[in-house]
Motif scaffolding. Structure first.
Motif, short mmCIF file in Angstrom:
data_model
loop_
_atom_site.label_atom_id
_atom_site.label_comp_id
_atom_site.label_asym_id
_atom_site.label_seq_id
_atom_site.Cartn_x
_atom_site.Cartn_y
_atom_site.Cartn_z
N ASP A 1 1.11 -1.11 0.09
CA ASP A 1 0.18 -0.03 -0.06
C ASP A 1 0.80 1.46 0.12
O ASP A 1 0.62 2.38 -0.51
CB ASP A 1 -1.07 -0.25 1.43
CG ASP A 1 -1.92 -0.74 1.82
OD1 ASP A 1 -2.16 -1.08 0.06
OD2 ASP A 1 -2.58 -1.48 2.82
N LYS B 1 1.78 6.12 -4.54
CA LYS B 1 2.46 4.91 -3.18
C LYS B 1 3.73 5.14 -2.09
O LYS B 1 3.70 4.26 -1.62
CB LYS B 1 2.47 3.79 -3.85
CG LYS B 1 1.28 3.01 -4.49
CD LYS B 1 0.99 2.05 -5.36
CE LYS B 1 1.22 0.47 -4.04
NZ LYS B 1 1.15 -0.25 -4.65
N ASP C 1 -3.34 4.09 6.94
CA ASP C 1 -3.20 3.11 6.16
C ASP C 1 -2.72 3.62 4.55
O ASP C 1 -2.75 2.84 3.41
CB ASP C 1 -3.39 1.42 6.09
CG ASP C 1 -5.02 1.59 5.90
OD1 ASP C 1 -5.90 0.34 5.54
OD2 ASP C 1 -5.50 2.94 5.79
N LYS C 2 -3.23 4.79 4.53
CA LYS C 2 -3.14 5.17 3.55
C LYS C 2 -2.25 6.70 3.17
O LYS C 2 -2.16 7.31 3.86
CB LYS C 2 -4.41 6.00 2.63
CG LYS C 2 -5.68 4.79 3.33
CD LYS C 2 -5.69 3.63 1.86
CE LYS C 2 -6.65 2.99 1.75
NZ LYS C 2 -5.88 1.53 0.97
#
Length: 144
Positions: free
Chosen positions: A89, A114, A142-143
């Motif tokens: 991720d 990313k 988590d982004k």
């Protein structure tokens, strides 16, 4: 360094890269010691060698080494973990400068979205860069 949620703490993969062919690119320490300095230090009870700073003589060789190390390390980590780059991720890379970061992402085939960049905010923090990136990442979930 691969991070992911897990039920028990463990290392999914690890790899340390070195290539002795690039030894000269790392620079050399030139000994400043001579007989007079040696005797002076001995008289003062100081036993050690005086060195000047490491000197980088060829930045192109160093860049080649760094990019090769990034590519090989990523490849080995992915092989050992059974993952593919597309499975990740977020990818954090060191940022000595923006150009090096961009070249590293390019070599690894990672789109900038990313990854995370903090060099504009903090400058080149040298060895603290990974810790700064991890701290920034932890505040974003988590982004990227």
């Amino acid at each position: 360094l691969l991070l992911a949620p897990a039920e028990a703490p463990h290392f999914l993969a690890s790899y340390s890269y070195t290539n002795p062919a690039y030894f000269q690119a790392a620079g050399t320490r030139r000994m400043l010691m001579n007989q007079q300095v040696s005797e002076l230090l001995y008289e003062k009870g100081e036993h050690g060698l005086l060195y000047d700073l490491y000197q980088m003589e060829n930045w192109k060789d160093s860049l080649d080494f760094y990019l090769e190390a990034a590519r090989v390390t990523a490849q080995r980590l992915l092989e050992e973990s059974g993952l593919k780059m597309a499975d990740l991720d977020l990818v954090l890379v060191t940022e000595n400068n923006q150009r090096l970061r961009d070249q590293t992402l390019d070599v690894l085939g990672i789109p900038p979205e990313k990854s995370l960049s903090v060099i504009a905010e903090y400058g080149n923090t040298m060895t603290a860069m990974l810790q700064v990136l991890l701290e920034e990442m932890s505040g974003k979930g988590d982004k990227p």
